[in-house]
Design a protein around this motif. Sequence first.
Motif, PDB file in Angstrom:
ATOM      1  N   ASP A 147       0.811  -1.212   0.000  1.00 21.30           N
ATOM      2  CA  ASP A 147       0.000   0.000   0.000  1.00 21.30           C
ATOM      3  C   ASP A 147       0.842   1.259   0.000  1.00 21.30           C
ATOM      4  OD1 ASP A 147      -1.979  -1.755   0.194  1.00 21.30           O
ATOM      5  OD2 ASP A 147      -2.414  -1.412   2.329  1.00 21.30           O
ATOM      6  N   LEU A 148       1.961   1.133   0.653  1.00 22.50           N
ATOM      7  CA  LEU A 148       2.787   2.313   0.820  1.00 22.50           C
ATOM      8  C   LEU A 148       3.639   2.610  -0.392  1.00 22.50           C
ATOM      9  CD1 LEU A 148       3.967   1.521   4.431  1.00 22.50           C
ATOM     10  CD2 LEU A 148       2.233   3.175   3.744  1.00 22.50           C
ATOM     11  N   GLU A 149       3.688   1.651  -1.287  1.00 16.39           N
ATOM     12  CA  GLU A 149       4.566   1.859  -2.443  1.00 16.39           C
ATOM     13  C   GLU A 149       4.102   3.031  -3.284  1.00 16.39           C
ATOM     14  OE1 GLU A 149       5.233  -1.598  -4.743  1.00 16.39           O
ATOM     15  OE2 GLU A 149       5.776  -2.759  -2.971  1.00 16.39           O
ATOM     16  N   PRO A 150       5.039   3.722  -3.837  1.00 10.65           N
ATOM     17  CA  PRO A 150       4.647   4.812  -4.733  1.00 10.65           C
ATOM     18  C   PRO A 150       3.885   4.229  -5.913  1.00 10.65           C
ATOM     19  CG  PRO A 150       7.032   4.761  -4.361  1.00 10.65           C
ATOM     20  CD  PRO A 150       6.472   3.544  -3.765  1.00 10.65           C
ATOM     21  N   PRO A 151       2.859   4.916  -6.355  1.00 12.94           N
ATOM     22  CA  PRO A 151       2.034   4.364  -7.440  1.00 12.94           C
ATOM     23  C   PRO A 151       2.761   4.396  -8.781  1.00 12.94           C
ATOM     24  CG  PRO A 151       1.330   6.577  -6.855  1.00 12.94           C
ATOM     25  CD  PRO A 151       2.437   6.215  -5.930  1.00 12.94           C
ATOM     26  N   ALA A 152       2.138   3.731  -9.695  1.00  8.91           N
ATOM     27  CA  ALA A 152       2.549   3.775 -11.110  1.00  8.91           C
ATOM     28  C   ALA A 152       4.014   3.435 -11.336  1.00  8.91           C
ATOM     29  CB  ALA A 152       2.236   5.142 -11.701  1.00  8.91           C
ATOM     30  N   ILE A 153       4.372   2.268 -10.836  1.00  9.48           N
ATOM     31  CA  ILE A 153       5.744   1.837 -11.091  1.00  9.48           C
ATOM     32  C   ILE A 153       5.799   1.183 -12.463  1.00  9.48           C
ATOM     33  CG2 ILE A 153       7.545   0.239 -10.368  1.00  9.48           C
ATOM     34  CD1 ILE A 153       6.174   0.610  -7.548  1.00  9.48           C
ATOM     35  N   THR A 154       6.673   1.680 -13.182  1.00  6.64           N
ATOM     36  CA  THR A 154       6.820   1.102 -14.513  1.00  6.64           C
ATOM     37  C   THR A 154       8.221   0.527 -14.614  1.00  6.64           C
ATOM     38  OG1 THR A 154       7.680   3.170 -15.331  1.00  6.64           O
ATOM     39  CG2 THR A 154       5.303   2.826 -15.529  1.00  6.64           C
ATOM     40  N   MET A 155       8.440  -0.221 -15.624  1.00  8.82           N
ATOM     41  CA  MET A 155       9.774  -0.772 -15.860  1.00  8.82           C
ATOM     42  C   MET A 155      10.785   0.355 -16.040  1.00  8.82           C
ATOM     43  SD  MET A 155       9.670  -3.833 -15.398  1.00  8.82           S
ATOM     44  CE  MET A 155      11.254  -4.396 -16.008  1.00  8.82           C
ATOM     45  N   GLU A 156      10.245   1.385 -16.648  1.00 11.95           N
ATOM     46  CA  GLU A 156      11.091   2.546 -16.927  1.00 11.95           C
ATOM     47  C   GLU A 156      11.638   3.139 -15.627  1.00 11.95           C
ATOM     48  OE1 GLU A 156      10.355   6.830 -18.946  1.00 11.95           O
ATOM     49  OE2 GLU A 156       8.881   5.238 -19.374  1.00 11.95           O
ATOM     50  N   THR A 157      10.698   3.345 -14.661  1.00 11.83           N
ATOM     51  CA  THR A 157      11.107   3.900 -13.376  1.00 11.83           C
ATOM     52  C   THR A 157      12.158   3.028 -12.734  1.00 11.83           C
ATOM     53  OG1 THR A 157       8.731   4.153 -13.177  1.00 11.83           O
ATOM     54  CG2 THR A 157      10.102   5.056 -11.402  1.00 11.83           C
ATOM     55  N   SER A 158      11.893   1.724 -12.772  1.00 11.87           N
ATOM     56  CA  SER A 158      12.803   0.789 -12.141  1.00 11.87           C
ATOM     57  C   SER A 158      14.204   0.934 -12.721  1.00 11.87           C
ATOM     58  CB  SER A 158      12.270  -0.626 -12.336  1.00 11.87           C
ATOM     59  OG  SER A 158      13.125  -1.533 -11.743  1.00 11.87           O
ATOM     60  N   ALA A 159      14.257   1.089 -14.014  1.00 17.21           N
ATOM     61  CA  ALA A 159      15.560   1.235 -14.667  1.00 17.21           C
ATOM     62  C   ALA A 159      16.223   2.539 -14.251  1.00 17.21           C
ATOM     63  CB  ALA A 159      15.388   1.206 -16.181  1.00 17.21           C
ATOM     64  N   GLU A 160      15.390   3.571 -14.143  1.00 17.83           N
ATOM     65  CA  GLU A 160      15.943   4.859 -13.742  1.00 17.83           C
ATOM     66  C   GLU A 160      16.493   4.788 -12.325  1.00 17.83           C
ATOM     67  OE1 GLU A 160      12.496   6.982 -14.670  1.00 17.83           O
ATOM     68  OE2 GLU A 160      13.232   7.631 -16.635  1.00 17.83           O
ATOM     69  N   TYR A 161      15.727   4.100 -11.493  1.00 19.60           N
ATOM     70  CA  TYR A 161      16.168   3.965 -10.109  1.00 19.60           C
ATOM     71  C   TYR A 161      17.497   3.226 -10.045  1.00 19.60           C
ATOM     72  CZ  TYR A 161      16.304   2.809  -5.185  1.00 19.60           C
ATOM     73  OH  TYR A 161      16.700   2.667  -3.895  1.00 19.60           O
ATOM     74  N   SER A 162      17.585   2.142 -10.810  1.00 15.36           N
ATOM     75  CA  SER A 162      18.833   1.377 -10.824  1.00 15.36           C
ATOM     76  C   SER A 162      19.998   2.250 -11.241  1.00 15.36           C
ATOM     77  CB  SER A 162      18.731   0.193 -11.787  1.00 15.36           C
ATOM     78  OG  SER A 162      17.610  -0.568 -11.468  1.00 15.36           O
ATOM     79  N   ALA A 163      19.711   3.103 -12.218  1.00 17.02           N
ATOM     80  CA  ALA A 163      20.782   3.980 -12.689  1.00 17.02           C
ATOM     81  C   ALA A 163      21.235   4.908 -11.574  1.00 17.02           C
ATOM     82  CB  ALA A 163      20.292   4.786 -13.885  1.00 17.02           C
ATOM     83  N   VAL A 164      20.249   5.431 -10.835  1.00 18.83           N
ATOM     84  CA  VAL A 164      20.577   6.342  -9.742  1.00 18.83           C
ATOM     85  C   VAL A 164      21.411   5.618  -8.691  1.00 18.83           C
ATOM     86  CG1 VAL A 164      19.613   7.706  -7.868  1.00 18.83           C
ATOM     87  CG2 VAL A 164      18.576   7.796 -10.111  1.00 18.83           C
ATOM     88  N   VAL A 165      20.933   4.404  -8.317  1.00 18.93           N
ATOM     89  CA  VAL A 165      21.634   3.627  -7.296  1.00 18.93           C
ATOM     90  C   VAL A 165      23.061   3.362  -7.753  1.00 18.93           C
ATOM     91  CG1 VAL A 165      21.741   1.405  -6.117  1.00 18.93           C
ATOM     92  CG2 VAL A 165      19.548   2.557  -6.404  1.00 18.93           C
ATOM     93  N   LYS A 166      23.186   2.982  -9.000  1.00 23.06           N
ATOM     94  CA  LYS A 166      24.502   2.665  -9.527  1.00 23.06           C
ATOM     95  C   LYS A 166      25.396   3.899  -9.464  1.00 23.06           C
ATOM     96  CE  LYS A 166      26.598   0.080 -13.332  1.00 23.06           C
ATOM     97  NZ  LYS A 166      27.372   1.040 -14.147  1.00 23.06           N
ATOM     98  N   GLY A 167      24.854   5.022  -9.957  1.00 24.91           N
ATOM     99  CA  GLY A 167      25.634   6.257  -9.967  1.00 24.91           C
ATOM    100  C   GLY A 167      26.105   6.640  -8.576  1.00 24.91           C
ATOM    101  N   ILE A 168      25.145   6.594  -7.650  1.00 25.37           N
ATOM    102  CA  ILE A 168      25.487   7.044  -6.301  1.00 25.37           C
ATOM    103  C   ILE A 168      26.464   6.073  -5.642  1.00 25.37           C
ATOM    104  CG2 ILE A 168      24.571   7.525  -3.996  1.00 25.37           C
ATOM    105  CD1 ILE A 168      22.073   8.617  -5.288  1.00 25.37           C
TER     106      ILE A 168
END
Lengths: 905, 650
Positions: free
Chosen positions: A204-225
């Motif tokens: 329930d707490l998850e941010p809505p509208a997770i798409t594959m795209e978001t997931s990839a973006e997040y991975s990129a952020v995690v990787k970068g940081i």
Amino acid sequence: MLITHTHTHTHVSTMDRECASLLPSVCEVLADSGRSVPDDTSLEKLLDWFTGLTEAGGSLLEACPCLLKFISTVVHNTASDPGVLSFTLRLTGLMAATEDGFKMLQERSVLNQVFNLQHWQEAGLWDDPCLRIGWIQGLRSTLQHPKALSFFVQSDFIDPLLQLQTDTSLFVASAANQMLAHILLFFQKVSSAGSNGVNKKEEDLEPPAITMETSAEYSAVVKGISEYLKESLIPKENTKLHQSLQILKLLALLLAQAGPPLRDKLLQTVTESLEELVTAGCSQLTLPLMDVILAANSSSCPDGRVPGQRVARILSSMLSINNAADLCHAAAALLRRGHHDTVHTARAVRILLLPLDIITGPTLLGTNTTADEHLFSVVEQLKSKTSCISMICVCLTNTPQITLTPPGVLPCPPVLIVTAVVSLLRICSGSSSSSSTGCSEVCRNVIGSGKVQKCALEALTALNSSPGAKEKISEVFTILIQYLDNPDSDPTVLHKSYQALVKWIRVCTDLSLITDQLRQDLVEVVKKRACDMRWEVRDSTVEFLGHLAGVHVSVTLGEEVCDASEALLGGCCTTPLLKEALQDTESYVRASAISALAKTLTHSWQQGAALTEDQTEIVSRLLEILSQDTEGFPRRAVVQYFISWFFSRSSHSPPSSSTSSTSLLMQCVRTVLSQGSADLDWEVKVHTLELAELLLDQAFSAHRGYRKGSDAHCALQHPYGVVSDQAYTLHTHTGTHAEGVQSDLARVVEQGVISALLSGLVDCDRPVALKACRLLITLRETICPLSLGALDATAAMATVSCELLGKGWGQEITKILGMEKSDRALETDISAQRSFSGADGGGDSVTVSEVLRSLSLDERLEVLTQSSDHIHNSPLSLLQDILTASAAHTHPDTKPGQEVIVDCY
Amino acid sequence: MKLYCLSGHPTLPCNVLKFKSTTIMLDCGLDTTSVLNFLPLPLVHSPRLSKLPSWVCKDGTINLEKELKECAGRVFVDSQPEFCLPERELLDLSTIDVILISNYHCMMALPYITEHTGFTGTVYATEPTLQIGRLLMEELVKFMERVPKAQSATCWKNKEIQRMLPGPLKDAVDVWTWKRSYSMQEVNSALSKVQLVGYSQKVELFGAVQVSPLSSGYSLGSSNWIIQSHHEKVAYVSGSSLLTTHPQPMDQSSLKNSDVLILTGLTQMPTANPDGMLGEFCSNLAMTIRAGGNVLVPCYSSGVIYDLLECLYQFIESANLGTTPFYFISPVANSSLEFSQIFAEIDICHCTVPRKETLIQTNKLKHYPSIHGDFSSEFRQPCVVFTGHPSLRFGDVVHFMELWGKSGLNTIIFTEPDFSYLDALAPYQPLAMKCVYCPIDTRLNFHQVSKLLKEVQPLHVVCPEQYTQPPLTQSHRSDLMLELQPPPMPYRRCSVLNLPFRRRYERVYILPELANSLVPSEIKPGVSMATVSAVLHSKDNKHTLQSVPKPPPVPPSKKRKRVMEEPPVVLAPKPLLSGAVPLEAFLATLQKHGITEVKVEETADGHILHLQADDTLIQLEEDGTHIVCDNNEPLRTTLRDLVLRFLQKL
């Protein structure tokens, strides 16, 4: 007559019409770079207000369309004030926090303009930290939904953000750190959404509208940081220490809150760098590094996975670094975190006990301290005075914690730690001979050190609950008395010694553990300190006597219980000393003496014992203080004393209680009420009302409809408050009837309670008026119930009246009543008309019930409940302020740039 | 330079410095602890003291019934108290040129030094030191003369007998040199030799050295001394204090860069912090008065008492002691209070003025010359009495001990650090009175002195041996000693120290016309030299180079000149040579002059050239060249000229 109880709640979160109409002109003012803003705080307040509106669910864009125009104007005007620009960035972020808002702003390409780094850099505005922080905080507010993440990633903001992490401005750097943590933590579910679904419950707490795209973006952020963290963790040269420090802070923040996938990922990336950092042995990084390691260690699962073991290994190497002082800090950090792994805890305990062991002579760690490979380095460090004192203090601070560790972990019985602290105290006072102690080169560093003395006394105080403490009582008493006697002990040391003494007396199950000699020494030293030149010392001594009276001990095992001052000081010492202290030149000492006397006498009050000559003398002295003392503290304490006395008598006294003492008490209560309510000090007046409240409670608690004030709101705590922790529980009348109310009311009037309440009501100090108002309402509800069935009672009550003085508060009340009267001039109430026949100065008599009904108490309560600055804090006044200030500044006479610049220090 | 140590007492020093042909005595403190071996001198007849049993030797071999009395297990000499003087055999006291006094406590032996010893020198002291010192001496004399004791015990001093005595008497040293108090006449004579000096005033002693007192911050007028020549500087640090209650702060900077620093007069109570002790004093005083008892404070009439009065003035109000009378009883009480006023007013920082004044003006402190007279009629109890002597052996304090000793309500508070309070109380035992020991010693402690020495950086430090080890009773307190690099030179009574000095130069003045005539020539860059021919004139340790007197113009005389009367012809001095003879170049030159057979031999100092053909040696050394050439004058001259070519002439 009907009084309606309505409360109008003013919500700052909804925008009223008036504000909405003012906002466009405010925006205009702010957007006009020629005009200046009243002050920085008004922008902050404005932003707070907007935040409040947003959080309440409103849409800023809808409510104030003018904001959009405002943003565009400001952003394009590079001459804007950096403060306003920063405000604008943060406002934009706030508006983009919802997906709808975000969408609308993006459609009008406001977002790109506002957060365009290049734009700010080219305009030369980026150098202002104010703007950088606005940029970070604006983005931070925006990043509440996947769309914002996409925007963030696509705009390539990650690199600039990482750069800001080591910004020259500490505020900017810290905000950047918070922001980085926010991105990784807030969106971390994104990455796990598709995988094993461990966190299904929290879906329930998850941010809505997770798409594959978001997931990839997040991975990129995690990787970068995480790549950045790995690369930059090791300081390249000394100047980069700041960066490592920031990264460690960030890592600690992340590891403490990250879920397993993110945590594992982070650990995988940085473990190697962490290992390297531990070996580098950089003193300044020890504590933050320890924070990270402990966060990693406690969050890593105990399932024996490789990262977990590696973290444990890092922890082990942290606990064997070379620098002794750093090692101490690391060990202390481990204990503070309540770490539960026995191997590491045991090691930390050894590290922390070693310096103590070296100074006090080897007892704690056994004979094999040579096995502690860092022994040499510790001894070397201890030979330098500064590092010796700081290390010993770290060790001492942790001793109470150490004694609580499980027996297997502790290298010695806990009681030996008490012994060591006592020895250290002896060495500190210079009285211990070297034959029994450790290294003399080290000992000389702590002789006479007030800091170590204080730390050791604090440790000793806390050690009273450690196992086996009882065997040490005599030793502890001896050293504490020695400290109290030492002419060189400074006031804080003496204060702490007293505190320790009180704590340790509680350990005694019976006082036979304390020899007569010790008691005699204590009496002598207390007598001496009561005559000390320094008022702080006299004050601590008097306080100590009070605390002692509050401790109950049995004289010998299983025998009669009495208070500790009686048992230890023999009873003949306390009261004379306190009586003497009532004459002290320092008001704090007089006040402490009064509250200590109250504590000393509480027991005899509760037993209803007859007053001694001494006590009668004290009472007259106290009344003298109340009427004559020039300082507020003693007068407050006097009122508290009588509260305490009255309370003890009414809640405990058996029927056989001495009548002479009761009559003296009631006589005093009357005096206190009249003098206390006329005092100049508002706290004295509030205490006086508390006494009045007790009298009301006593009179009416048996009556239906009486709601005890103390049930509704807790009594205020004051430094010199003598009221015990237990709740007020007054004995109740037995067999009272409704008619009894009348006589009770008459008695309360006679005692001066009503006069005190009425004078409080018109007091200019808000807390006084508030308290009086509440009590009057309570009283009104008891004697003038609204139910029809009680009308007869009301009629009976009408015969009880009280006097209003022709001046001061009496005149004020008469005036209010007169106004009320003229408002209702047409209403016929002849009896009432007779009761208040104008304000012509003489002492008028008014009916209590009529007064209570005519004072508009509920309206008064409402006004009084609002804080005194509520008017100035309203959004409307804020907006008006901004407009007024701007108008003042644009006055033709004032040239731009001539405004008064206030220096802030 | 030598230092003769005539006293072993670290705070009552008496040292003699022989420095550049002057003999300077530094202080002459009087060790009065010897009086503790004597019975008190009661002002009023004391039945208790007169009834004390005589001491009887166990085996009955010695009979000293008249001389020794026993009280509570201790034996006391029943005689006029005597003092232990500075050593007088180590050095002829008549050779002393000057005596420098650092403070009024350190001059009490002055009459013993200046009178009857042939002393002809001058004593230097500041004015407050002289005046208050006079008061203390006067008080001492009056205390003794008020209660004359016919008997003078001497038998016990017999070495054979003393060995058999018990307790501290047996171990007392040099008892034969102990002396009774001096007379007022001797005091006056001694003090007439004092010359007053002001802080930083420079006094020339015979042109050889200059002495100058510096404020030491310890008591009114107290000083440290700088003794310096042009090239050497000796600092003498006696009782000094950094506490701010005193009139003038200590002058530390002038002590910098001394070759030798003689350090005496550190605190006798290194573990008792004066502030803590003052606090203790006040609280015990208040406690006693509140309980209805009297407080007795045995003290000197000057010094710590000023601090006590100042502190009490602030305290009595807050402790509700406003109605308690305070009495100060001393033959010199009046003058002492007056002097403290006057001198404090003169001082720049006159922070002590209003308080003492107020205590007296408000009638809270009343002062009397003795317990007789006005005092007895105005005396009210409970009260606080300040009176001497702190040894409890003489003075008005003896009376109060007898009066108040029996009641446990009364308290005696010891504030002077000079005497062991247990020893002081011994002849009054058994005693019901409460005893409190609050020694107040404001002199430098070890921590302060280490800091001071770090700051002023003397090359060498000389100090009493007591300062080089922890106190006997607290051997673990390694923080209570001096630790220096190089280690301080310790001294004890009768030590004679050779003080180390690095520089041995004298300053010589050159008269302008002589200087004008010099022709310096540069021998190497920046260094020029000139030869001087002059007459060295020395007077009062001052050396001056004067031109050689020209022969007086010959008076025109028709008489035939007599050869004999012609002034001696002053020969122009031969030029001085400087420089070195370079071996290679010299050999080359020799060769050029046909000397080829040269054998070169290296020696420790240079070279020897052996001219084998001529059986001649040339020794080339660093500071000389010798040509050993027998019977060949031409060769020698040639060689000499060759050598001279390489040298420079001045």
